[in-house]
Design a protein around this motif. Structure first.
Motif, mmCIF file in Angstrom:
data_model
loop_
_atom_site.group_PDB
_atom_site.id
_atom_site.type_symbol
_atom_site.label_atom_id
_atom_site.label_comp_id
_atom_site.label_asym_id
_atom_site.label_seq_id
_atom_site.Cartn_x
_atom_site.Cartn_y
_atom_site.Cartn_z
ATOM 1 N N SER A 63 0.878 -1.173 0.000
ATOM 2 C CA SER A 63 0.000 0.000 0.000
ATOM 3 C C SER A 63 0.910 1.215 0.000
ATOM 4 O O SER A 63 2.139 1.078 -0.065
ATOM 5 C CB SER A 63 -0.900 0.008 1.239
ATOM 6 N N ASN A 64 0.350 2.388 0.094
ATOM 7 C CA ASN A 64 1.171 3.595 0.188
ATOM 8 C C ASN A 64 1.509 3.962 1.631
ATOM 9 O O ASN A 64 2.126 4.988 1.887
ATOM 10 C CB ASN A 64 0.464 4.770 -0.501
ATOM 11 N N GLN A 65 1.080 3.114 2.561
ATOM 12 C CA GLN A 65 1.355 3.360 3.971
ATOM 13 C C GLN A 65 2.755 2.874 4.344
ATOM 14 O O GLN A 65 3.200 1.824 3.877
ATOM 15 C CB GLN A 65 0.321 2.643 4.856
ATOM 16 N N CYS A 66 3.419 3.669 5.172
ATOM 17 C CA CYS A 66 4.754 3.324 5.679
ATOM 18 C C CYS A 66 4.726 3.360 7.209
ATOM 19 O O CYS A 66 4.192 4.304 7.797
ATOM 20 C CB CYS A 66 5.797 4.309 5.178
ATOM 21 N N SER A 67 5.297 2.343 7.820
ATOM 22 C CA SER A 67 5.379 2.277 9.277
ATOM 23 C C SER A 67 6.811 1.979 9.679
ATOM 24 O O SER A 67 7.436 1.060 9.145
ATOM 25 C CB SER A 67 4.464 1.180 9.828
ATOM 26 N N ILE A 68 7.332 2.763 10.625
ATOM 27 C CA ILE A 68 8.706 2.568 11.112
ATOM 28 C C ILE A 68 8.658 2.382 12.626
ATOM 29 O O ILE A 68 8.114 3.227 13.346
ATOM 30 C CB ILE A 68 9.605 3.766 10.773
ATOM 31 N N ILE A 69 9.231 1.297 13.106
ATOM 32 C CA ILE A 69 9.301 1.009 14.532
ATOM 33 C C ILE A 69 10.734 1.229 15.011
ATOM 34 O O ILE A 69 11.664 0.560 14.530
ATOM 35 C CB ILE A 69 8.898 -0.446 14.844
ATOM 36 N N ALA A 70 10.920 2.163 15.930
ATOM 37 C CA ALA A 70 12.218 2.351 16.583
ATOM 38 C C ALA A 70 12.208 1.493 17.847
ATOM 39 O O ALA A 70 11.701 1.909 18.894
ATOM 40 C CB ALA A 70 12.452 3.818 16.908
ATOM 41 N N ILE A 71 12.726 0.287 17.737
ATOM 42 C CA ILE A 71 12.600 -0.692 18.821
ATOM 43 C C ILE A 71 13.227 -0.186 20.115
ATOM 44 O O ILE A 71 12.632 -0.305 21.195
ATOM 45 C CB ILE A 71 13.243 -2.031 18.398
ATOM 46 N N ASP A 72 14.413 0.396 20.021
ATOM 47 C CA ASP A 72 15.131 0.819 21.231
ATOM 48 C C ASP A 72 14.434 1.973 21.944
ATOM 49 O O ASP A 72 14.609 2.158 23.150
ATOM 50 C CB ASP A 72 16.566 1.219 20.870
ATOM 51 N N LEU A 73 13.667 2.760 21.202
ATOM 52 C CA LEU A 73 12.928 3.886 21.790
ATOM 53 C C LEU A 73 11.487 3.510 22.118
ATOM 54 O O LEU A 73 10.771 4.304 22.745
ATOM 55 C CB LEU A 73 12.928 5.081 20.822
ATOM 56 N N ASN A 74 11.068 2.327 21.650
ATOM 57 C CA ASN A 74 9.683 1.881 21.815
ATOM 58 C C ASN A 74 8.708 2.913 21.239
ATOM 59 O O ASN A 74 7.704 3.266 21.850
ATOM 60 C CB ASN A 74 9.362 1.609 23.299
ATOM 61 N N GLU A 75 9.039 3.393 20.033
ATOM 62 C CA GLU A 75 8.204 4.392 19.364
ATOM 63 C C GLU A 75 7.905 3.948 17.935
ATOM 64 O O GLU A 75 8.684 3.218 17.315
ATOM 65 C CB GLU A 75 8.892 5.765 19.350
ATOM 66 N N LYS A 76 6.768 4.430 17.432
ATOM 67 C CA LYS A 76 6.332 4.083 16.080
ATOM 68 C C LYS A 76 6.000 5.357 15.328
ATOM 69 O O LYS A 76 5.420 6.297 15.889
ATOM 70 C CB LYS A 76 5.101 3.173 16.138
ATOM 71 N N PHE A 77 6.361 5.387 14.042
ATOM 72 C CA PHE A 77 6.069 6.544 13.192
ATOM 73 C C PHE A 77 5.428 6.035 11.906
ATOM 74 O O PHE A 77 5.972 5.146 11.250
ATOM 75 C CB PHE A 77 7.358 7.306 12.875
ATOM 76 N N THR A 78 4.281 6.573 11.574
ATOM 77 C CA THR A 78 3.577 6.146 10.361
ATOM 78 C C THR A 78 3.282 7.356 9.474
ATOM 79 O O THR A 78 3.074 8.477 9.973
ATOM 80 C CB THR A 78 2.257 5.436 10.697
ATOM 81 N N PHE A 79 3.257 7.109 8.171
ATOM 82 C CA PHE A 79 2.954 8.171 7.219
ATOM 83 C C PHE A 79 2.549 7.532 5.894
ATOM 84 O O PHE A 79 2.685 6.305 5.704
ATOM 85 C CB PHE A 79 4.153 9.106 7.019
ATOM 86 N N SER A 80 2.057 8.344 4.976
ATOM 87 C CA SER A 80 1.618 7.851 3.676
ATOM 88 C C SER A 80 2.425 8.502 2.562
ATOM 89 O O SER A 80 2.733 9.707 2.622
ATOM 90 C CB SER A 80 0.135 8.150 3.462
ATOM 91 N N LEU A 81 2.742 7.721 1.546
ATOM 92 C CA LEU A 81 3.443 8.261 0.369
ATOM 93 C C LEU A 81 2.531 9.157 -0.462
ATOM 94 O O LEU A 81 2.994 9.823 -1.395
ATOM 95 C CB LEU A 81 3.981 7.115 -0.489
ATOM 96 N N ASP A 82 1.235 9.178 -0.134
ATOM 97 C CA ASP A 82 0.303 10.071 -0.830
ATOM 98 C C ASP A 82 0.526 11.528 -0.430
ATOM 99 O O ASP A 82 0.087 12.444 -1.131
ATOM 100 C CB ASP A 82 -1.145 9.687 -0.511
ATOM 101 N N ASN A 83 1.191 11.728 0.698
ATOM 102 C CA ASN A 83 1.403 13.080 1.227
ATOM 103 C C ASN A 83 2.871 13.494 1.046
ATOM 104 O O ASN A 83 3.759 12.645 0.967
ATOM 105 C CB ASN A 83 1.050 13.123 2.712
ATOM 106 N N PRO A 84 3.136 14.810 0.997
ATOM 107 C CA PRO A 84 4.528 15.281 0.901
ATOM 108 C C PRO A 84 5.342 14.803 2.101
ATOM 109 O O PRO A 84 4.825 14.703 3.222
ATOM 110 C CB PRO A 84 4.391 16.805 0.914
ATOM 111 N N ILE A 85 6.629 14.504 1.866
ATOM 112 C CA ILE A 85 7.523 14.068 2.941
ATOM 113 C C ILE A 85 8.202 15.302 3.525
ATOM 114 O O ILE A 85 9.026 15.945 2.864
ATOM 115 C CB ILE A 85 8.579 13.074 2.431
ATOM 116 N N ASN A 86 7.832 15.637 4.747
ATOM 117 C CA ASN A 86 8.398 16.788 5.443
ATOM 118 C C ASN A 86 9.052 16.333 6.745
ATOM 119 O O ASN A 86 8.739 15.253 7.248
ATOM 120 C CB ASN A 86 7.304 17.813 5.755
ATOM 121 N N PRO A 87 9.949 17.152 7.314
ATOM 122 C CA PRO A 87 10.560 16.768 8.590
ATOM 123 C C PRO A 87 9.512 16.554 9.681
ATOM 124 O O PRO A 87 8.512 17.276 9.754
ATOM 125 C CB PRO A 87 11.462 17.965 8.915
#
Length: 389
Positions: A63-87
């Motif tokens: 899909s166009n969904q992206c999910s990133i798991i930072a295991i050591d920080l126990n944090e998750k970041f999700t975003f879609s390629l349909d939207n502009p990639i900004n900081p």
């Protein structure tokens, strides 16, 4: 430790996404034998990849969904390629987002993905965990989606991500070493042309020992960027008076001394360190090739004095570690490593005295600063790679 890292990363990926990852990648941290703060000043450096890694477990999300798991920080970041990639408002995803944004800008065929990553590279120790994140991620995207990038292009993409999304105007050394490292080899890298050559890292009866101060002063980013501006200003003044000077490798100590008043003391000290450090790298390669470890150690120590007194990027804790280590006869050289204001000291030590040095320096450091020193016995390893499942 590497096997445990891979096992834990895969297990977390499976738990989060319900299936094993399709791909595994390893991106190493790096050391730098000598050549500090000259990569963005068009000099030479002498880095190597080490056996501390970030492990990336990745699959397509279909899909166009992206999910990133930072295991050591126990944090998750999700975003879609349909939207502009900004900081992002939190920093850690930006090292990957900055890489991805360049791929999308160039209309490369990236797709949605699920990713989990974990690290044995200590954060804030000057071992370039950020470059490993950038280059490991770029390498993974390149392999998974057949982007056709060379290793050099991956390194440059990682560097630009750090500039644009993380706000640090770093040179190319960290990213280059993470991608191009070879087992038991150091890289003599020309930071102007990216030409490079490998030299044997056979230290024989000696070993490289890292002493992590466990401190990172908050002015790293601002101080780093300040030094870059100060050397750029100094070089522009030199060029005004010496038109045939294109960069610091064309500049001599004599020229700087003649222009000292025009440069002002701060710019003079910064430029003087850079010119001397570029020569020290060339001398260090010669020393290493000839197994002249006494000379190599002396050069490392000279670098530290320059970093501390002329470039002013050391701190009380690192100066103490270096000075304490150098009191031991079995230590041939020691210096601050990395961007500065904390992080690690790197020491060239007799192999059979490593544990003694750790014990002696740790005790003195704890007594003076109340901080538990973290030592790292490291080996020189290969660069970013696919790990076969």
């Amino acid at each position: 430790m590497k096997k445990k890292l891979i096992r834990n990363t895969v297990a977390k990926f499976e738990k989060e996404f319900g299936a094993p990852p399709e791909n595994l990648f390893l991106a190493p941290g790096r050391i730098n034998i000598i050549g500090e703060h000259v990569d963005y000043n068009n000099g030479f450096v002498l880095p190597a990849a080490i056996n501390k890694y970030i492990c990336f477990a990745v699959s397509e999300s279909h899909s166009n969904q992206c999910s990133i798991i930072a295991i050591d920080l126990n944090e998750k970041f999700t975003f879609s390629l349909d939207n502009p990639i900004n900081p992002a408002t939190i920093m850690w995803p930006n090292y990957m987002l900055g890489v991805l944004a360049q791929f999308i800008e160039k209309q490369m065929p990236v797709k949605g993905f699920n990713l989990a990553f974990s690290s044995t590279i200590p954060m804030g120790a000057g071992l370039s965990s950020s470059a490993a994140v950038e280059c490991g991620f770029g390498y993974a995207m390149n392999k998974m989606f057949s982007l056709g990038l060379t290793n050099a292009e991956i390194a440059v993409t990682g560097q630009k991500a750090e500039h644009t999304f993380a706000g640090v105007n770093c040179g190319i050394m960290d990213q280059f070493a993470s991608v191009f490292g070879k087992k038991n080899k150091v890289i003599k890298l020309d930071c102007d042309t990216l030409e490079h050559e490998y030299h044997n890292a056979d230290f024989r009866n000696y070993a490289l020992l890292l002493l992590d101060s466990k401190v990172k002063h908050t002015h790293l980013t601002s101080g780093y960027n300040d030094r870059r501006r100060e050397t750029e200003r100094g070089l522009s003044i030199v060029k005004e008076h010496c038109p045939y000077v294109n960069n610091f490798r064309d500049c001599t100590e004599v020229q700087l001394l003649e222009l000292r008043e025009k440069l002002g003391e701060v710019s003079f000290r910064r430029c003087h360190f850079v010119v001397k450090e570029i020569q020290r790298v060339l001398d260090a390669v010669d020393a290493l090739d000839n197994s002249d470890f006494l000379r190599l150690g002396r050069l490392m120590t000279e670098t530290h004095h320059g970093l501390s007194k002329e470039y002013e990027v050391s701190c009380a804790e690192i100066d103490f570690l270096v000075e304490t280590a150098l009191k031991e006869k079995s230590v041939l050289g020691a210096r601050m490593m990395g961007g500065g204001f904390g992080g690690c000291a790197i020491c060239l030590v007799e192999k059979d005295k490593v544990d003694h040095i750790i014990e002696t320096v740790s005790s003195a450091y704890s007594d003076n600063f109340g901080i538990a020193l973290e030592p790292y016995k490291i080996k020189i390893s290969k660069g970013t790679s696919v790990h076969k499942m």
